[in-house]
Motif scaffolding. Sequence first.
Motif, PDB file in Angstrom:
ATOM      1  N   PRO A  85       0.602  -1.123  -0.114  1.00 37.62           N
ATOM      2  CA  PRO A  85      -0.162  -0.014   0.088  1.00 37.62           C
ATOM      3  C   PRO A  85       0.682   1.740  -0.168  1.00 37.62           C
ATOM      4  N   VAL A  86       0.170   2.165  -0.489  1.00 37.12           N
ATOM      5  CA  VAL A  86       0.851   3.709  -1.332  1.00 37.12           C
ATOM      6  C   VAL A  86      -0.066   4.824  -0.141  1.00 37.12           C
ATOM      7  N   GLY A  87       0.602   5.272  -0.373  1.00 39.19           N
ATOM      8  CA  GLY A  87      -0.300   6.875   0.503  1.00 39.19           C
ATOM      9  C   GLY A  87       0.821   7.772   0.591  1.00 39.19           C
ATOM     10  N   PHE A 109       0.275   4.545  -9.805  1.00 40.27           N
ATOM     11  CA  PHE A 109       0.073   4.099  -8.982  1.00 40.27           C
ATOM     12  C   PHE A 109      -0.828   3.901  -7.821  1.00 40.27           C
ATOM     13  N   PRO A 110      -1.518   3.074  -7.278  1.00 43.62           N
ATOM     14  CA  PRO A 110      -3.098   3.790  -6.632  1.00 43.62           C
ATOM     15  C   PRO A 110      -2.630   4.497  -5.253  1.00 43.62           C
ATOM     16  N   ILE A 270       5.272   4.186   1.608  1.00 43.90           N
ATOM     17  CA  ILE A 270       5.159   2.709   1.570  1.00 43.90           C
ATOM     18  C   ILE A 270       4.678   2.027   3.113  1.00 43.90           C
ATOM     19  N   PHE A 271       3.439   1.782   2.942  1.00 43.05           N
ATOM     20  CA  PHE A 271       3.662   0.802   4.487  1.00 43.05           C
ATOM     21  C   PHE A 271       4.107  -0.609   3.993  1.00 43.05           C
ATOM     22  N   ASN A 272       4.748  -0.735   4.815  1.00 43.87           N
ATOM     23  CA  ASN A 272       5.385  -2.083   4.506  1.00 43.87           C
ATOM     24  C   ASN A 272       5.045  -3.796   6.154  1.00 43.87           C
ATOM     25  N   GLY A 273       4.010  -3.322   4.862  1.00 49.09           N
ATOM     26  CA  GLY A 273       2.623  -4.804   4.984  1.00 49.09           C
ATOM     27  C   GLY A 273       2.054  -5.321   3.970  1.00 49.09           C
ATOM     28  N   THR A 274       1.032  -6.249   4.434  1.00 47.98           N
ATOM     29  CA  THR A 274      -0.184  -5.977   3.683  1.00 47.98           C
ATOM     30  C   THR A 274      -1.105  -5.403   3.974  1.00 47.98           C
ATOM     31  N   GLU A 275      -2.343  -5.595   2.755  1.00 44.66           N
ATOM     32  CA  GLU A 275      -3.521  -4.495   2.423  1.00 44.66           C
ATOM     33  C   GLU A 275      -4.201  -5.053   4.649  1.00 44.66           C
ATOM     34  N   THR A 276      -4.182  -6.116   4.466  1.00 43.01           N
ATOM     35  CA  THR A 276      -4.463  -6.993   5.861  1.00 43.01           C
ATOM     36  C   THR A 276      -4.629  -6.188   7.219  1.00 43.01           C
TER      37      THR A 276
END
Length: 283
Positions: A85-87, A109-110, A270-276
């Motif tokens: 996931p990106v924010g 990139f969403p 960038i988030f260091n993990g999955t969407e969940t």
Amino acid sequence: MTKRTVRKSNVRNSKKKQSILRKSMPWLVSTLIFLVVIVAGYHYRNGLAYYLGFKSNKISKTSAEKQRLSDVRNYTLLSKYENLPVGIDVSEYQGTILWDSVRIIENNFPLRFVFVRATVGKARADKKFKENWKALKNKNFIRGAYHYYRPNENSKEQADLFIKTVVLKKGDFPPVLDIEQMPKNQTIAQLKVGLKNWLQIIEKHYGVKPLIYSGERFYTDFLKDDFPEYTFWIANYNFFVENLKPDWQFWQFTEKGSVAGISGFVDVNIFNGTETELEALTK
């Protein structure tokens, strides 16, 4: 051959070798630089292709020169971590944001989450916080609010201002403490006491443990060993850093991202993990 003759011969040979080396040095340096450029060009080929094919036609020549390397690195990293996931994070410095247009970064990139600066020190709220926070309520982003901590101001007053300003709803991120400044009127030990006080007040009020944002050097030198129970959001813009570290839950890798709907640059994370796992962090 006498020893004297041998020494003279050795001196002549040594000078001859040095002369050859001096003449060869420019060629060797040029060759090395060429090889470095080729390797770097291949490594960043996707970013370069993106820049040359899209960016160069979209921004002014002056801006292009300043932005080129950032664009290449941004695209390379976003491609490398395209499954994460990106924010972005925003504040009053982004001015008025057209949130209906904010969907993707670097045209490809969403975006999945947005952090908004809520308060600054003990004195004031971010000038655009209410506007941004309200606009994000019905958008398809996970939203979060952060406080910019001023080391030389009272920690309780800073916490009280954040509580007064920010109402969190189900699905929002926990509060974020942004600490970047060194104290002027206190020791590092006293700073840590203030930070822990802010964190404890906020956790008690919202019922959730806050996140901590800081630069990598500040985190490594002053925070890592004293706040092991907290989740960290780390800023590192080094061009040659391309790997997420295990203890970086969020990585702010650039302050020069491009997003439709936002005038000028914006921070990208960038988030260091999955969407969940990302959703599991929410309140």
